[in-house]
Design a protein around this motif. Structure first.
Motif, PDB file in Angstrom:
ATOM      1  N   ASP A   1      -4.027  15.007   1.112  1.00 25.65           N
ATOM      2  CA  ASP A   1      -2.810  15.797   1.296  1.00 25.65           C
ATOM      3  C   ASP A   1      -1.582  14.906   1.395  1.00 25.65           C
ATOM      4  O   ASP A   1      -0.522  15.211   0.816  1.00 25.65           O
ATOM      5  N   ARG A   2      -1.715  13.800   2.142  1.00 23.54           N
ATOM      6  CA  ARG A   2      -0.562  12.920   2.331  1.00 23.54           C
ATOM      7  C   ARG A   2      -0.143  12.258   1.012  1.00 23.54           C
ATOM      8  O   ARG A   2       1.050  12.127   0.728  1.00 23.54           O
ATOM      9  N   LEU A   3      -1.137  11.841   0.222  1.00 23.99           N
ATOM     10  CA  LEU A   3      -0.818  11.167  -1.031  1.00 23.99           C
ATOM     11  C   LEU A   3      -0.264  12.124  -2.082  1.00 23.99           C
ATOM     12  O   LEU A   3       0.426  11.700  -3.011  1.00 23.99           O
ATOM     13  N   THR A   4      -0.589  13.405  -1.947  1.00 29.91           N
ATOM     14  CA  THR A   4      -0.108  14.377  -2.938  1.00 29.91           C
ATOM     15  C   THR A   4       1.115  15.150  -2.449  1.00 29.91           C
ATOM     16  O   THR A   4       1.537  16.112  -3.099  1.00 29.91           O
ATOM     17  N   GLU A   5       1.665  14.765  -1.294  1.00 26.59           N
ATOM     18  CA  GLU A   5       2.906  15.390  -0.834  1.00 26.59           C
ATOM     19  C   GLU A   5       3.990  15.182  -1.888  1.00 26.59           C
ATOM     20  O   GLU A   5       4.134  14.100  -2.447  1.00 26.59           O
ATOM     21  N   GLY A   6       4.743  16.200  -2.157  1.00 25.79           N
ATOM     22  CA  GLY A   6       5.783  16.067  -3.168  1.00 25.79           C
ATOM     23  C   GLY A   6       5.293  16.358  -4.569  1.00 25.79           C
ATOM     24  O   GLY A   6       6.091  16.372  -5.519  1.00 25.79           O
ATOM     25  N   HIS A   7       3.989  16.565  -4.735  1.00 27.91           N
ATOM     26  CA  HIS A   7       3.481  16.954  -6.048  1.00 27.91           C
ATOM     27  C   HIS A   7       3.972  18.374  -6.388  1.00 27.91           C
ATOM     28  O   HIS A   7       4.126  19.214  -5.502  1.00 27.91           O
ATOM     29  N   ARG A   8       4.179  18.598  -7.627  1.00 32.60           N
ATOM     30  CA  ARG A   8       4.658  19.899  -8.079  1.00 32.60           C
ATOM     31  C   ARG A   8       3.637  20.509  -9.043  1.00 32.60           C
ATOM     32  O   ARG A   8       2.791  19.823  -9.596  1.00 32.60           O
TER      33      ARG A   8
ATOM     34  N   THR B   1       6.521   3.280   5.378  1.00 32.43           N
ATOM     35  CA  THR B   1       5.225   3.421   4.715  1.00 32.43           C
ATOM     36  C   THR B   1       4.401   4.486   5.435  1.00 32.43           C
ATOM     37  O   THR B   1       4.179   4.380   6.644  1.00 32.43           O
ATOM     38  N   PRO B   2       3.957   5.515   4.736  1.00 32.50           N
ATOM     39  CA  PRO B   2       3.178   6.574   5.400  1.00 32.50           C
ATOM     40  C   PRO B   2       1.922   5.997   6.047  1.00 32.50           C
ATOM     41  O   PRO B   2       1.300   5.080   5.496  1.00 32.50           O
ATOM     42  N   ARG B   3       1.562   6.527   7.198  1.00 36.58           N
ATOM     43  CA  ARG B   3       0.349   6.051   7.860  1.00 36.58           C
ATOM     44  C   ARG B   3      -0.323   7.190   8.617  1.00 36.58           C
ATOM     45  O   ARG B   3       0.319   8.130   9.055  1.00 36.58           O
TER      46      ARG B   3
ATOM     47  N   ALA C   1       0.830  -1.209   0.000  1.00 33.22           N
ATOM     48  CA  ALA C   1       0.000   0.000   0.000  1.00 33.22           C
ATOM     49  C   ALA C   1       0.865   1.260   0.000  1.00 33.22           C
ATOM     50  O   ALA C   1       1.980   1.276   0.527  1.00 33.22           O
ATOM     51  N   ASP C   2       0.321   2.305  -0.605  1.00 30.40           N
ATOM     52  CA  ASP C   2       1.002   3.601  -0.599  1.00 30.40           C
ATOM     53  C   ASP C   2       0.780   4.346   0.713  1.00 30.40           C
ATOM     54  O   ASP C   2       1.573   5.213   1.092  1.00 30.40           O
ATOM     55  N   LEU C   3      -0.323   4.023   1.404  1.00 27.57           N
ATOM     56  CA  LEU C   3      -0.655   4.696   2.658  1.00 27.57           C
ATOM     57  C   LEU C   3      -1.499   3.747   3.507  1.00 27.57           C
ATOM     58  O   LEU C   3      -2.377   3.054   2.986  1.00 27.57           O
ATOM     59  N   LEU C   4      -1.222   3.698   4.797  1.00 26.85           N
ATOM     60  CA  LEU C   4      -2.017   2.905   5.732  1.00 26.85           C
ATOM     61  C   LEU C   4      -2.859   3.840   6.597  1.00 26.85           C
ATOM     62  O   LEU C   4      -2.364   4.855   7.079  1.00 26.85           O
ATOM     63  N   ILE C   5      -4.119   3.495   6.771  1.00 25.00           N
ATOM     64  CA  ILE C   5      -4.960   4.163   7.760  1.00 25.00           C
ATOM     65  C   ILE C   5      -5.156   3.174   8.907  1.00 25.00           C
ATOM     66  O   ILE C   5      -5.832   2.158   8.760  1.00 25.00           O
ATOM     67  N   HIS C   6      -4.525   3.459  10.032  1.00 26.47           N
ATOM     68  CA  HIS C   6      -4.616   2.594  11.211  1.00 26.47           C
ATOM     69  C   HIS C   6      -5.837   3.040  12.018  1.00 26.47           C
ATOM     70  O   HIS C   6      -5.818   4.073  12.684  1.00 26.47           O
ATOM     71  N   VAL C   7      -6.895   2.247  11.929  1.00 26.73           N
ATOM     72  CA  VAL C   7      -8.147   2.576  12.616  1.00 26.73           C
ATOM     73  C   VAL C   7      -8.070   2.051  14.047  1.00 26.73           C
ATOM     74  O   VAL C   7      -7.870   0.859  14.273  1.00 26.73           O
ATOM     75  N   ARG C   8      -8.251   2.965  15.018  1.00 25.46           N
ATOM     76  CA  ARG C   8      -8.178   2.591  16.433  1.00 25.46           C
ATOM     77  C   ARG C   8      -9.503   2.855  17.129  1.00 25.46           C
ATOM     78  O   ARG C   8     -10.148   3.884  16.888  1.00 25.46           O
ATOM     79  N   ASP C   9      -9.890   1.938  17.976  1.00 25.20           N
ATOM     80  CA  ASP C   9     -11.077   2.115  18.820  1.00 25.20           C
ATOM     81  C   ASP C   9     -10.628   2.817  20.096  1.00 25.20           C
ATOM     82  O   ASP C   9     -10.189   2.178  21.049  1.00 25.20           O
ATOM     83  N   VAL C  10     -10.733   4.154  20.114  1.00 25.95           N
ATOM     84  CA  VAL C  10     -10.220   4.908  21.258  1.00 25.95           C
ATOM     85  C   VAL C  10     -11.161   4.818  22.457  1.00 25.95           C
ATOM     86  O   VAL C  10     -10.811   5.286  23.553  1.00 25.95           O
TER      87      VAL C  10
END
Length: 428
Positions: A371-378, A321-323, A287-296
């Motif tokens: 925003d995270r996936l487009t970081e580094g976009h020019r 890996t970005p998360r 994966a290009d990005l992980l979303i770690h879902v937490r039950d707070v």
């Protein structure tokens, strides 16, 4: 092939009256009551009727029964008094311990690994999921043939490839299991190759892949449904999702991304299952990005997060890996706790507090992922012939067109995109 309990116990799996036993050997960061509740929840997930939850302090594990003899007698009395059919141990039992406890208690005994395997056996829906569960179950059952099969003392003569002279039934059974496991691994390898081809095709597209990961029952499927409009099974059950689900989503600055809902993790996840489900979990690894879902809202949320990170390391997820952490279930918190969570998340770029059930905070998560996936976009200014609709469509599909105008018979586009995509555009 049956999964889970022994074949002679299948008839009372669902609806069996049970006691859940926690052998507490100390050194755990987890709350004992929360651990008991989780194991009871695992049992309830397959329809077991949990009558009692009993913690036992174990200072020195006994090789034969894990818990002490006095504790065994106490359990046996409870089983007799209430005619219980099943004892679920929140621990890993050796085959000898399992057999001795069954003899002493006079009821079926299953450990944490066997219980999770039973749930996976019930929940797997796809052919791949069933292959993975059967492989994990065979690996687990291979060491328990002495306990669970009744014909093992017989011997049979040699029948060529079926075994040499005097081969015992247990040796033959183990060989049959090994052969079946080898066939399953070949089939899963084929599945893995197919997944790799699909991933390669997506990467050539290329569409970023975002994977939802998290502890079981953290709310991944509810969030997945909220983000995609899908109807993946989302219930208040442990391991409601086993088979991976992929859906297309649109994100700010990204016309198309792939969102993956994955199997939930759990503490002490059986090693057999980690190995068997690697084909499925490859979606997480790549994966290009992980979303770690937490039950707070869960009392052990910090320990659950540590367990998830441990499994991610075990399956080979790179620490780079970005998360993003999605602090889910705000709707279950008290007003003070909710305010505290929102305040802490507001000062962190990698945390979003939300409720997948009510939708609160989901818009912020979508923006943060984009925003995270487009970081580094020019930003690039590209001139096209006005009639070149195909190139214009490509720019809209692979970048964010921030401005567009026509001047001197040329169509100009200001586009934000990744440098790799810009290079691909130039080579079209």
């Amino acid at each position: 092939m049956s999964t889970g309990f022994d074949r002679d116990a299948q008839e009372f799996t669902r609806g069996a009256s049970a006691i859940v036993v926690l052998p507490d050997m100390g050194g755990s960061a987890r709350d004992a009551d929360a651990r008991l509740e989780e194991t009871a929840g695992l049992a309830l997930a397959i329809g077991v009727d949990v009558r009692h939850r009993v913690p036992f302090r174990v200072r020195a594990p006994k090789p034969g029964t894990l818990i002490g003899s006095g504790q065994v007698d106490q359990l046996a009395q409870m089983v007799r008094d209430e005619d219980l059919q099943l004892a679920v141990f929140d621990a890993a039992l050796t085959p000898v311990q399992q057999r001795n406890l069954e003899t002493a208690l006079g009821c079926k005994v299953i450990d944490r690994t066997g219980l999770i395997l039973e749930i996976f056996g019930e929940r797997a829906r796809t052919a791949e999921g069933r292959l993975q569960v059967e492989l994990a179950h065979l690996d687990y059952q291979a060491g328990r043939l002495v306990r669970s099969w009744t014909h093992l003392e017989r011997q049979r003569g040699g029948f060529g490839f079926l075994g040499g002279p005097g081969e015992t039934q247990i040796e033959a059974d183990r060989r049959l299991i090994r052969d079946r496991m080898a066939r399953l691994r070949r089939e899963l390898d084929a599945v893995s190759r197919t997944r790799t081809l699909h991933r390669d095709r997506r990467q050539r597209a290329p569409w970023p892949v975002v994977a939802l990961v998290g502890y079981t029952n953290a709310g991944k499927s509810t969030l997945f449904n909220r983000l995609t409009g899908a109807d993946v099974m989302a219930e208040n059950l442990l391991f409601a999702t086993l088979d991976p689900t992929l859906r297309q989503v649109s994100l700010p600055g990204i016309d198309k991304a792939i969102l993956s809902d994955t199997v939930g993790f759990v503490s002490d996840l059986p090693t057999q299952l980690v190995a068997a489900f690697k084909a499925t979990l490859e979606e997480v690894v790549s994966a290009d990005l992980l979303i770690h879902v937490r039950d707070v809202a869960h009392p052990d949320t910090a320990a659950q997060a540590s367990d998830v990170e441990a499994v991610l390391r075990e399956i080979g997820v790179d620490d780079t890996t970005p998360r993003i952490e999605a602090w889910n279930k705000l709707d279950l918190l008290s007003e003070d706790d909710r305010t505290e969570m929102l305040g802490e998340a507001a000062h962190r770029e990698d945390i979003v507090a939300l409720s997948a059930l009510t939708g609160e905070g989901v818009d912020r998560l979508i923006r943060t992922v984009g925003d995270r996936l487009t970081e580094g976009h020019r930003r690039y200014r590209i001139a096209l012939a006005p009639e070149d609709g195909a190139s214009a469509a490509w720019l809209h599909a692979h970048g964010e067109v921030t401005d567009h105008w026509v001047d001197d018979d040329r169509a100009f586009y200001d586009v934000r995109m990744a440098p790799a995509d810009y290079d691909r555009f130039l080579t079209r």
